[in-house]
Scaffold this active site. Sequence first.
Site, PDB file in Angstrom:
ATOM      1  N   HIS A 148     -11.454 -22.854  -3.959  1.00  0.00           N
ATOM      2  CA  HIS A 148     -12.063 -21.556  -4.237  1.00  0.00           C
ATOM      3  C   HIS A 148     -11.344 -20.920  -5.412  1.00  0.00           C
ATOM      4  CE1 HIS A 148     -13.432 -17.459  -3.766  1.00  0.00           C
ATOM      5  NE2 HIS A 148     -14.220 -17.816  -2.774  1.00  0.00           N
ATOM      6  N   ARG A 414     -19.582 -34.270  -4.608  1.00  0.00           N
ATOM      7  CA  ARG A 414     -20.667 -33.423  -5.117  1.00  0.00           C
ATOM      8  C   ARG A 414     -20.751 -33.593  -6.622  1.00  0.00           C
ATOM      9  NH1 ARG A 414     -21.876 -26.984  -5.505  1.00  0.00           N
ATOM     10  NH2 ARG A 414     -19.729 -26.904  -6.264  1.00  0.00           N
ATOM     11  N   GLU A 526     -30.663 -24.661  -3.961  1.00  0.00           N
ATOM     12  CA  GLU A 526     -29.824 -23.490  -4.185  1.00  0.00           C
ATOM     13  C   GLU A 526     -30.581 -22.223  -4.553  1.00  0.00           C
ATOM     14  OE1 GLU A 526     -25.953 -24.581  -6.148  1.00  0.00           O
ATOM     15  OE2 GLU A 526     -27.082 -26.366  -6.674  1.00  0.00           O
ATOM     16  N   ASP A 566     -26.206 -19.320  -4.938  1.00  0.00           N
ATOM     17  CA  ASP A 566     -27.110 -19.248  -6.077  1.00  0.00           C
ATOM     18  C   ASP A 566     -28.448 -18.630  -5.703  1.00  0.00           C
ATOM     19  OD1 ASP A 566     -25.939 -20.549  -8.620  1.00  0.00           O
ATOM     20  OD2 ASP A 566     -25.319 -21.886  -7.029  1.00  0.00           O
ATOM     21  N   ARG A 604     -21.894 -21.693   2.645  1.00  0.00           N
ATOM     22  CA  ARG A 604     -21.589 -20.267   2.775  1.00  0.00           C
ATOM     23  C   ARG A 604     -20.292 -19.921   2.057  1.00  0.00           C
ATOM     24  NH1 ARG A 604     -20.463 -18.561   8.038  1.00  0.00           N
ATOM     25  NH2 ARG A 604     -21.692 -16.651   7.957  1.00  0.00           N
ATOM     26  N   ARG A 735     -21.290 -19.117 -12.486  1.00  0.00           N
ATOM     27  CA  ARG A 735     -21.180 -19.503 -11.085  1.00  0.00           C
ATOM     28  C   ARG A 735     -21.217 -18.274 -10.193  1.00  0.00           C
ATOM     29  NH1 ARG A 735     -20.060 -24.670 -10.040  1.00  0.00           N
ATOM     30  NH2 ARG A 735     -19.475 -25.976 -11.812  1.00  0.00           N
TER      31      ARG A 735
END
Length: 900
Positions: A148, A414, A526, A566, A604, A735
């Site tokens: 994060h 990912r 998204e 998103d 989330r 982002r």
Amino acid sequence: MSRRGVLFPAKDAPLRDDVRRLGALVGEMLAEQGGRELFEQVEEVRQAAIRRRRRGGEDGGGLADRLAGLEPRVAAELGRAFAAYFQVVNLAEKVHRIRRRRAHQRRGRPQSDGLEEAARRLVAADLGARRLAELLDRLSLEPVFTAHPSEATRRTILEKEQRIARRLIERLDPSLTPPEKRVLWARIRAEVTASWQTEEHPELRPSVGEELEQVLFYLSGVIYAVVPMLYETLEGALDEAFGEAAAGLRLPTLLRFASWVGGDMDGNPNVTADTYRATLARHRRVILALYDRELGDLAGRLSQGRSRAAVDAAVERRLAEYGERFPAAREAVPERHRDMPYRVLLHLMRARLEATVCDEAAGYREADGLSRDLELIAASLARHRGRQAGLFRVQRLLRKVDCFGFHLARVDLRQDALVHRAAAGRLLGEADWLSLTAAERQRRLARALDTGERPAVDPGDEDRRVLAVFETVADCRRRYGGAAIGPLVISMAEGADDVLTVLLLARWAGLEQDGRVPLDVAPLFETVGDLRAAPEVLGELLGDARYRRHLETRRHRQMVMVGYSDSGKDGGLAASRWALHRAQESMAAVLDEAGVELTVFHGRGGTISRGGGKTHRAILAAPPSAVRGRLRLTEQGETIDANYGLRAIALRHLERAAAATLLATALPAEGPAGAWAEVMDEIARDSRDAYRGLVYADGFEGYFRAATPIDVIERMRIGSRPAARRSRRGIENLRAIPWVFAWTQSRHLLPGWYGLGTALAEARQRHGAQLLAEMAGGWPFFAALLEDVEMVLAKADLAIAARYAGLAGEAGSATFAAIREEFERTVVELGRITGSEALLERDPALRRSIVLRNPYVDPMSLLQVDLLARWRAGGRRDDELLRALLVTVHGIARGLQNTG
């Protein structure tokens, strides 16, 4: 919100006392470390902030003037001082949650939303033993930890905070003597002081490896110990509620963990095939070291001698086998211990585990081998009067091996769909590949898969990097087993071709066994538009014979990830939530018809606008067809520390998630009445129109960049990934994390509420306030949406936000006027529906927490506004002003307990 009328009920009086005493301790530390002048300055500012709040947010020039023009070094010290208060207050609140849980347990009263309450509800619903066993077989919880970029507290600070919390918990012991209490306070003071002397946020951007160590801090230091406790809590709840019906019930594997750290390549050039391999290796070393330590502890405890307790023949046979296999380890056993069969066997098991670490042939090939050895010991103890002589600890270790295997947590991959798409086009020799339609690409991919077509050209450097990931997965499967490999998540997936592209690239890279690709592929939908199209995309995918054959090898299970971040940035909160709800229902229906089992993976974040909030409530508000016993969701940012920072809190968090999943599966709520769904369609549409009418209007990006510290956040060295997606500027490519983080810092919190007030007002005019009140009272989805928005509105502060808006100059005045108008409209409309006269009227604990924190957050906000103006005027240099700004960013995040 004003501080007046803030009350501490009797049950929370200990929290008030802790906060007061810890605050005094921080004050003493500040005077000692920063000098009396710093302490007095902090006190003057705090009192001025309290007076400002009592005047309803009107400053009268006092607080802002006091903070304007400070030397950067002084401003930074003030910011750090207020952040030090938040450090101890946050810990005090966590410890108080533990105190309240213990109070419930002493009274024999189950806490709400826990497993005891869930078990009683299952009994009341006449759920029989057979149905209970089927339900438990379906239950699967898998939290997924992610890196994060707005949460980068150093591991050494996290360790100090844990030690402070442990000392606070030790103080709950009523038998402590005054000298013992003084020692505890001295140890707390030492940790607080050492934290002050530690540079909390280093200037160097953390590497992926450092992000990994932060996740491992929670997995190995907290969660590893908690896992067996969750099973014990569930067993106790079922025994209490079901009685004889639960006798002999064996709990299956309910809990697993996963991580994105080391495998999330989307927009992050620092994550490669090599980092994925290194991450899996590090996971393995950590979990094997934990097992080794625990086997050593068990060996010290299981001292039964043959003359005092019988032992199963199977244990003796395993002893003889391992004695021959590890003669050096056998000879190292002291003579006086050799008549202790369990102790000797555990010593030899450690030798085999060491061989596993060294990849020697004599080591365990997989975790099941270690489990079988432990089961031999457990069975022998159970048969020979050992239930009260060590069996409990052996069973706990068995639960851990079952959960963590030899991989600790499986690591997902990912990647952006465009990266795979472009590589496949180049390797197929299709120059116009990206300009083709999704359907055209799908047909071409199908032909390549059917014919076994090989690449038409030699791969370039970029293509080799893409293929190397699949090659590494193939190698790591052989080395660490399939359980270590998570799904491959395709970001920004748009069509069935994006999933088939992954299968083709995997085949070309050699990730294929007996004609099948042993990898779960999870498209991530998204944006609001992508979510609406998701059921159709899945239908196209399931209509492809090649992909249906792939699903046959994956036990007819399909994982789909849905993105809250998103979709929220794209259309606002209400439109995002409703699009997610509708998409889950529709995707489940499509897969049900095809006989494929759906697992929804919830992406989330920490804030409401990114899907945050109370996990158990979100589960109960989800469409029943999208739960069915399975919960997979990301845990990131401050939510990781909030949910897993202390063992008791981690246990409570996992318990509530498990309880909600049980109830949502066994007793699914009825869907909304037809009229309610139609009203929600209108609310989603109108709120999205209002949100996009502001956020995507000409000139709004200029307001955003002036009225928030986004330019500071983009410069922060706090994450291994860039702030923008696909290397382009603009709100569309920013982002979601820095987008939300910036709005939180400026106290607008705009993504979490904007547009809903307009939509609710229009719905009220069309359908009446009574219908909306009925929806809030009878529909968990709508109730959760309103409660989440109410919390965001309570944390927002438009008086402070106006100071940030001033940074946008005259051009920003109209934009801020529209924001203020919508804010006030949303507050009024919520009150009409809920009948509340004030925000959080029904949640006094949260209201009190926010009110008590505001006098500490407000000074940092006003400091930040002043520093921002001066830093920008000076050309945004990397200087003392920027360093002071970074202190305020971290302090505000810690105070509001929200980043992104």
